[in-house]
Design a protein around this motif. Structure first.
Motif, short mmCIF file in Angstrom:
data_model
loop_
_atom_site.label_atom_id
_atom_site.label_comp_id
_atom_site.label_asym_id
_atom_site.label_seq_id
_atom_site.Cartn_x
_atom_site.Cartn_y
_atom_site.Cartn_z
N TYR A 183 0.85 -1.19 0.00
CA TYR A 183 0.00 0.00 0.00
C TYR A 183 0.89 1.25 0.00
O TYR A 183 2.11 1.15 0.16
CB TYR A 183 -0.90 0.02 1.23
CG TYR A 183 -0.15 -0.21 2.53
CD1 TYR A 183 -0.08 -1.49 3.08
CD2 TYR A 183 0.50 0.83 3.17
CE1 TYR A 183 0.62 -1.71 4.25
CE2 TYR A 183 1.21 0.62 4.34
CZ TYR A 183 1.26 -0.67 4.88
OH TYR A 183 1.97 -0.89 6.03
N VAL A 184 0.27 2.41 -0.17
CA VAL A 184 1.02 3.67 -0.17
C VAL A 184 0.76 4.38 1.14
O VAL A 184 -0.36 4.72 1.46
CB VAL A 184 0.56 4.58 -1.33
CG1 VAL A 184 1.34 5.89 -1.30
CG2 VAL A 184 0.75 3.87 -2.66
N ALA A 185 1.82 4.59 1.92
CA ALA A 185 1.69 5.28 3.19
C ALA A 185 2.70 6.41 3.25
O ALA A 185 3.83 6.29 2.78
CB ALA A 185 1.93 4.31 4.34
N ALA B 183 3.13 14.55 -1.44
CA ALA B 183 2.38 13.30 -1.38
C ALA B 183 2.24 12.69 -2.77
O ALA B 183 2.39 11.48 -2.95
CB ALA B 183 1.02 13.54 -0.76
N MET B 184 1.95 13.53 -3.77
CA MET B 184 1.81 13.05 -5.14
C MET B 184 3.11 12.41 -5.61
O MET B 184 3.11 11.39 -6.29
CB MET B 184 1.47 14.23 -6.09
CG MET B 184 0.02 14.61 -6.12
SD MET B 184 -1.02 13.30 -6.84
CE MET B 184 -0.96 13.73 -8.58
N LEU C 120 -6.50 9.64 2.30
CA LEU C 120 -6.82 10.58 1.23
C LEU C 120 -6.81 9.80 -0.07
O LEU C 120 -5.94 8.97 -0.30
CB LEU C 120 -5.75 11.67 1.21
CG LEU C 120 -6.09 13.03 0.61
CD1 LEU C 120 -7.30 13.64 1.29
CD2 LEU C 120 -4.90 13.95 0.75
N SER C 121 -7.78 10.10 -0.93
CA SER C 121 -7.79 9.39 -2.21
C SER C 121 -6.93 10.15 -3.21
O SER C 121 -6.70 11.35 -3.07
CB SER C 121 -9.22 9.28 -2.74
OG SER C 121 -9.65 10.53 -3.24
N GLN D 190 -5.57 5.03 -3.03
CA GLN D 190 -5.92 5.42 -1.68
C GLN D 190 -4.61 5.53 -0.90
O GLN D 190 -3.83 4.57 -0.88
CB GLN D 190 -6.84 4.37 -1.04
CG GLN D 190 -7.61 4.86 0.16
CD GLN D 190 -8.70 5.85 -0.19
OE1 GLN D 190 -9.29 5.79 -1.26
NE2 GLN D 190 -8.99 6.78 0.71
N ILE D 191 -4.35 6.70 -0.35
CA ILE D 191 -3.10 6.93 0.36
C ILE D 191 -3.37 7.03 1.85
O ILE D 191 -4.35 7.63 2.28
CB ILE D 191 -2.44 8.23 -0.15
CG1 ILE D 191 -1.92 7.99 -1.57
CG2 ILE D 191 -1.28 8.66 0.74
CD1 ILE D 191 -2.36 9.00 -2.55
#
Lengths: 457, 457
Positions: free
Chosen positions: A149-151, A161-162, A191-192, A177-178
């Motif tokens: 996942y992205v954390a 974040a991007m 955050l999506s 989904q972050i």
């Protein structure tokens, strides 16, 4: 397994291309095919032809990345069979290309020794990860989840974040989904990617993120995880441990598989068949026997009560043998109506449509519906009663029909509630169980009414 | 509906806040609550308290955007009831905030006149769109799909495509799958946002996109659309019309709902209950009656064959009334085993695990398993046969048990295939139907064996 004619033709072409080592033909046949479809092809070589050699040869023509992807789509038994014929070195290369959840699932299929051999060849990060994910009990969120996942930490800007999302994109199961974590790795927000995309690059993620994140725990039942995904139309559910640290996510596609698998299990439970875990065409015969025989034998003994009832009324039967003509009809009809009621209730409970509080309301409704059903069925059978045994017998049969259908329906509807109250699985109120109970009660009801109204026994 | 104590408490607080027009309290109670949860709250006011007024008052406190979102989570009947109490002006504002698929679904719930009144107030684009989407038959891809997708023309660069995605993001159901169309609106390729993110900004989308797009047609069965989503782990499936023009997409969350709804329908079919379309706790009583009575009455007549069999063997029964003791036990057991076999087969067909070609293989497997089941059950019942009727009767009962269970299981397994061959729905081989057939055959088998071995009748 279900197979199309097109597949049959392709199999022949592939076998030829393999034998002739024709790379162009192989590329043409496999190149554009999706991994799920290539996996299906491999399955047919194994299921239909018992031909592991060709399946392995095909798998070998693929890149490690593609091969890993295809391997992850295979059924458990197929993975085991192919793995038996693969060198550790190759197998590990494929495993490394699989999603962390699928890799862990595979590890739970192989024996101790093989597991050791494979782990020794893996990079440390992946080794720890697979041991972690494989440690969770099957059927829980932990067993379903992926660690891809992205954390991001708190305090980043939207553009930062991007950038993180872009960096992690190739490896993440989903980048859409972050998850935002605090210094201890605890989940504090989500955050999506959509929200990130439309936000001002300089804005603070902490201001935009949703803080009350819908999540689940590692030991949650997979059924409940799927319900969460369904209820909130989620792309993925984050999974946390006892310390609220994010340890994985369960994605929508896995939730979909769970809903179907749970439905199959419920359908089988409704016939008193134990959990098969594999498709009916592939489950080992001994297992299929064991999962069916338990309740079948219990219900043989359950059916003795019907016999006891008949023994009790032997004189009634002897006095008017024509009564036996209607016995299967009456107890069968009662059983059908009761099984319907039980099924509606159990399924209603499973989908959340029916709750324990609804018992009274459902009881009232079933009373009305079952009364109408019984009346209709009594009217249907009455003429036959007159023809077969005369008016008196027809009356007995009609009254018995109404009584048995009412009784059976109410019993069928109440049994799941009662079982739930006792702390048991409401789905134990299966069609076979309900019909067996109604058979016994129906015998007593019918012959009691007959004895009384006809003055017999 | 299923409700928690927490919800009960919140209802009381909300009612108070509404009466007192306490904005702060309302914000505290509703502000952070998810739309699905607010919708559940509204449902309880209607289901449990018949209190539309409070439900409407609550809905009014929400912004149009939030209100539309909440409205889309409501059950069909709830939407209809609330809409009856809403002015056209307000309702249209909410509808405009709903997804195009949910808006169209609602339009199919209201009467002609109301539809006209609402359409008149809508912007032209939305009016055409809703008329289009609402025109599709329920249960098809067209009825499921949303028109809120991201489509770009061919020939764009990655950065241009990203910009389009960013622009459409607020309105699209999903921005994570982008569709590339030709000049005529035909679907020629697809690209995920993930792929866009990691690509070079100057690269051509046409070079990166997948050209062989997995798609479905507007008239496809929703069940098949869901299977597509499940098989390929898709986020969304594009839907095209007869001219291959892209007209909508079906997203993963709708596929999940379909899988659950189809499973419920299959479970009900397995008990000869017709399609309810609503939860059992809410379906109108008359409809519940109609959907259950059809097969119940048909099977009453089907059960007459059991009666006819008994009539045929009346002399046998009269000569050895003890035989009747075992009748429910034998035909009940055969019915249980047969119903198991039928259920396994029907569900196997539904999940794609079993195909028409597998008949021979499954027949062989069932022969072995049913033989073992019958033998076990015969051994279980034999001692009771000895106690109840002597060794001769025990032998008759044991042999009958093996025969009936074998016969019933094979029949149960074959019936779905036979029905499919005749072009009918294999799921018609429900538990009630199968047990009714086995009851009749079981009577004949049992008393034939008894007559023969005991020299009766």
């Amino acid at each position: 397994m279900a197979m199309t004619d097109g597949l049959q033709a392709d199999k022949a072409l592939l076998e030829t291309a393999l034998v002739q080592k024709d790379q162009t033909a192989l590329e043409a046949l496999l190149g554009k095919r999706r991994s799920a479809d290539v996996a299906e092809l491999l399955e047919t070589f194994i299921d239909d032809d018992d031909d592991e050699a060709t399946a392995l040869a095909l798998l070998e023509t693929l890149s490690f990345e593609r091969g890993g992807n295809v391997f992850s789509y295979l059924q458990d038994e197929t993975q085991q069979r192919l793995a038996d014929g693969m060198a550790d070195k190759w197998l590990v290369k494929l495993l490394e290309e699989m999603g962390s959840d699928e890799r862990a699932d595979f590890f739970n299929l192989v024996g101790e020794d093989r597991r050791e051999a494979l782990l020794r060849r893996m990079a440390r990060h992946e080794r720890e990860e697979v041991l972690h994910l494989a440690s969770y009990q099957e059927g829980t969120a932990g067993a379903l989840m992926t660690a891809d996942y992205v954390a991001i930490p708190a305090g980043l800007s939207v553009s930062q974040a991007m950038m993180r999302a872009r960096q992690t994109a190739p490896d993440a199961e989903t980048v859409y989904q972050i998850y935002i974590l605090d210094g201890d790795g605890r989940l504090i927000g989500t955050l999506s990617l959509r929200q990130l995309m439309v936000a001002r690059p300089g804005a603070a993620v902490d201001d935009l993120m949703i803080r009350d994140v819908i999540h689940t725990r590692v030991d949650a039942e997979q059924e409940d995880v799927a319900k969460l995904v369904a209820r909130y139309d989620l792309l993925a559910v984050p999974v946390v441990d006892d310390s609220d640290r994010l340890v994985g996510i369960v994605t929508h596609d896995d939730a979909l598989d769970v809903v179907e698998a749970e439905a199959t299990e419920d359908i089988h439970k409704g016939m008193s068949i134990g959990q098969l875990e594999t498709g009916v065409s592939r489950v080992p015969l001994l297992k299929l026997y064991r999962k069916r025989i338990v309740w079948l034998v219990l219900l043989v003994f359950g059916n003795l009560f019907s016999g006891a009832g008949i023994a009790f009324f032997e004189d009634t039967i002897a006095a008017q043998v024509a009564l036996v003509f209607f016995l299967p009809l009456l107890i069968g009809s009662g059983g059908n109506a009761g099984a319907q009621a039980a099924t509606l209730t159990v399924r209603g409970m499973a989908t959340g449509d029916v709750g324990v509080r609804d018992w009274g309301k459902l009881m009232g409704r079933e009373l009305l519906v079952a009364g109408a059903l019984g009346l209709t069925m009594a009217l249907a059978v009455a003429p036959i009663g007159v023809v077969r045994g005369g008016e008196a017998v027809a009356l007995v049969v009609a009254i018995s029909m109404i009584t048995i259908v009412l009784f059976g329906s109410l019993l069928g509807m109440c049994l799941p509630f009662l079982l739930d109250r006792l702390g048991w699985d409401p789905a134990t109120a299966s069609a076979p169980l309900v019909t067996t109970v109604i058979d016994a009660c129906g015998v007593v009801i019918y012959f009691s009414i007959a004895s009384h109204l006809l003055g017999l026994g």
